[in-house]
Each structure stands twice: as C-alpha cells, then as structure tokens.
Design a protein around this motif. Sequence first.
Motif, PDB file in Angstrom:
ATOM      1  N   LEU A  24       1.245  -1.158  -0.230  1.00  0.00           N
ATOM      2  CA  LEU A  24       0.020   0.099  -0.378  1.00  0.00           C
ATOM      3  C   LEU A  24       0.955   0.630   0.115  1.00  0.00           C
ATOM      4  CD1 LEU A  24      -2.984   1.044   0.099  1.00  0.00           C
ATOM      5  CD2 LEU A  24      -2.495   1.201   2.561  1.00  0.00           C
ATOM      6  N   ALA A  25       1.797   1.239   0.361  1.00  0.00           N
ATOM      7  CA  ALA A  25       2.973   2.410   1.417  1.00  0.00           C
ATOM      8  C   ALA A  25       3.308   3.013  -0.752  1.00  0.00           C
ATOM      9  CB  ALA A  25       3.893   2.051   2.176  1.00  0.00           C
ATOM     10  N   CYS A  26       3.724   1.700  -1.155  1.00  0.00           N
ATOM     11  CA  CYS A  26       4.449   1.699  -2.153  1.00  0.00           C
ATOM     12  C   CYS A  26       3.743   2.149  -3.690  1.00  0.00           C
ATOM     13  CB  CYS A  26       4.663   0.257  -2.616  1.00  0.00           C
ATOM     14  SG  CYS A  26       5.962  -0.603  -4.789  1.00  0.00           S
ATOM     15  N   ALA A  27       2.193   1.884  -3.452  1.00  0.00           N
ATOM     16  CA  ALA A  27       1.669   1.988  -4.132  1.00  0.00           C
ATOM     17  C   ALA A  27       1.185   4.011  -4.220  1.00  0.00           C
ATOM     18  CB  ALA A  27       0.089   1.669  -4.282  1.00  0.00           C
ATOM     19  N   LEU A  28       1.243   4.344  -2.928  1.00  0.00           N
ATOM     20  CA  LEU A  28       0.649   5.159  -2.951  1.00  0.00           C
ATOM     21  C   LEU A  28       2.213   6.383  -3.152  1.00  0.00           C
ATOM     22  CD1 LEU A  28      -0.833   5.660   0.531  1.00  0.00           C
ATOM     23  CD2 LEU A  28      -2.058   5.774  -1.575  1.00  0.00           C
ATOM     24  N   ILE A  34       3.984   9.801  -9.321  1.00  0.00           N
ATOM     25  CA  ILE A  34       2.823  10.750 -10.528  1.00  0.00           C
ATOM     26  C   ILE A  34       2.103  11.722 -10.800  1.00  0.00           C
ATOM     27  CG2 ILE A  34       1.413   9.620 -12.409  1.00  0.00           C
ATOM     28  CD1 ILE A  34       2.050   6.464 -11.490  1.00  0.00           C
ATOM     29  N   LEU A  35       1.249  11.536 -10.206  1.00  0.00           N
ATOM     30  CA  LEU A  35       0.785  13.141 -10.362  1.00  0.00           C
ATOM     31  C   LEU A  35       2.356  14.391  -9.676  1.00  0.00           C
ATOM     32  CD1 LEU A  35      -2.289  12.187  -7.476  1.00  0.00           C
ATOM     33  CD2 LEU A  35      -2.200  12.431  -9.760  1.00  0.00           C
ATOM     34  N   GLY A  36       3.192  13.935  -8.934  1.00  0.00           N
ATOM     35  CA  GLY A  36       4.048  15.158  -8.827  1.00  0.00           C
ATOM     36  C   GLY A  36       4.271  15.898  -9.735  1.00  0.00           C
ATOM     37  N   ARG A  37       4.877  15.048 -10.969  1.00  0.00           N
ATOM     38  CA  ARG A  37       5.259  14.547 -12.035  1.00  0.00           C
ATOM     39  C   ARG A  37       4.357  15.333 -12.772  1.00  0.00           C
ATOM     40  NH1 ARG A  37       6.935   9.369 -14.358  1.00  0.00           N
ATOM     41  NH2 ARG A  37       7.067   8.821 -12.502  1.00  0.00           N
ATOM     42  N   SER A  38       3.553  14.604 -13.348  1.00  0.00           N
ATOM     43  CA  SER A  38       2.066  15.001 -14.208  1.00  0.00           C
ATOM     44  C   SER A  38       1.972  16.841 -14.012  1.00  0.00           C
ATOM     45  CB  SER A  38       0.743  14.458 -13.951  1.00  0.00           C
ATOM     46  OG  SER A  38       1.497  12.588 -14.096  1.00  0.00           O
TER      47      SER A  38
END
Length: 194
Positions: A24-28, A34-38
Amino acid sequence: MRGLRRGTAALAAGMAYVAGWNYLACALFITADILGRSFLGISSSATVEVTGYMLAGGIAWALAHTLAQRAHIRVDVWVNRLPLRLRAVLHLLSLLLLGAFAAFCAWAAWSLVDESILFDAHDNSALRVPLVLPQGIWAFGIFAFCAMIIVLALDGALALLAGRPEELDRLLGSRTIDDEAAEALEAVEMARRP
C-alpha cells in the motif's frame, strides 16, 4: 508440534500484514510521484529504487504465510486422484523439494548480504542506500519461509509416521472448494461488520 506450527504461522501472518501495508505504501509512493510529475513538474529520483526494494521485501515476507495458508499456485489434477497415503507422501516430498530450493535461495541471499557487508556496498543512485538494508530485509523473509517449510515438514512427517495421512493431506494438500468457500464467506462476514 502444533504449537510450534501455530507460532510460526502467527509470525508469518504478521510478516504478511507488514508486506501488505508495504505494498500500500509502495502504491501511494508511486501515485504521488506520478501526480507530482504530471501536475507539479517534480519527481522523486528514487521512486524506482525504493519501490523495487519494497516489492522484493514484500514478496519475500509474504512467502511463509502463503505457504501456511496453502495458497501457492499448484497444478494437482493428477495427484488428487491418487490413494490418500501415496498422495500424502507426494505432498511431503514436494514440500521437501521446495525446502531444498528455498534453502539454496536463503544461502544465496545470505551470501549477497555478507558480500554487501564486506564491501560496504551502496546503491549507485542519489540515495546511496546501504545495500545490506534492503537485502537483509529480503533475506529475512526467505529465512522465515525456510523456517515455515521446516516446521511443516516435521509436522507432516510426524503425521505420516503416526499413520495419519489424512492429517498430512489437510496440512499440505491444496485447498479444497470447501476451503475456498469458507474463506469467501468469512470475507463477506468481515465486510458486513461495522
């Protein structure tokens, strides 16, 4: 022997829960990257490195619990048609062969950890993680898997020697449809609890 098996299975279950939260931590972490990059134009340069370590550790830490729950994938169309005693012997033989492979993996994992200690090895990324940390976590999971195999093999051998092949079949055999249905009903019941 049952007490030792229950204790080892409890430790394995705890490790599996840690592995689950780790995923779960890995997915977060990946989602945040991804969100930060996008949207923000920023990215962690360590996402691939850290999540790779997390995935390897999580897999190793879940192996023992998966074995205790008889949840490893098996192809057993032929073996289920055999007489009970022969089937029990084959279950034990397959566990011993798995144990030999796991022991080899544990030896290789320890060799890797030992080499990382000897050379003070660090990852060649921006984080410069000492490799003994992720490798040690990974190796611990493999050693726990070996311990579970040993406990199950001893318990199974004792059941076979005592003339209780049905107990060994329940201990090491693949899960039945009834086992799967009971697990599904238990999950539904847990979901209904407030």
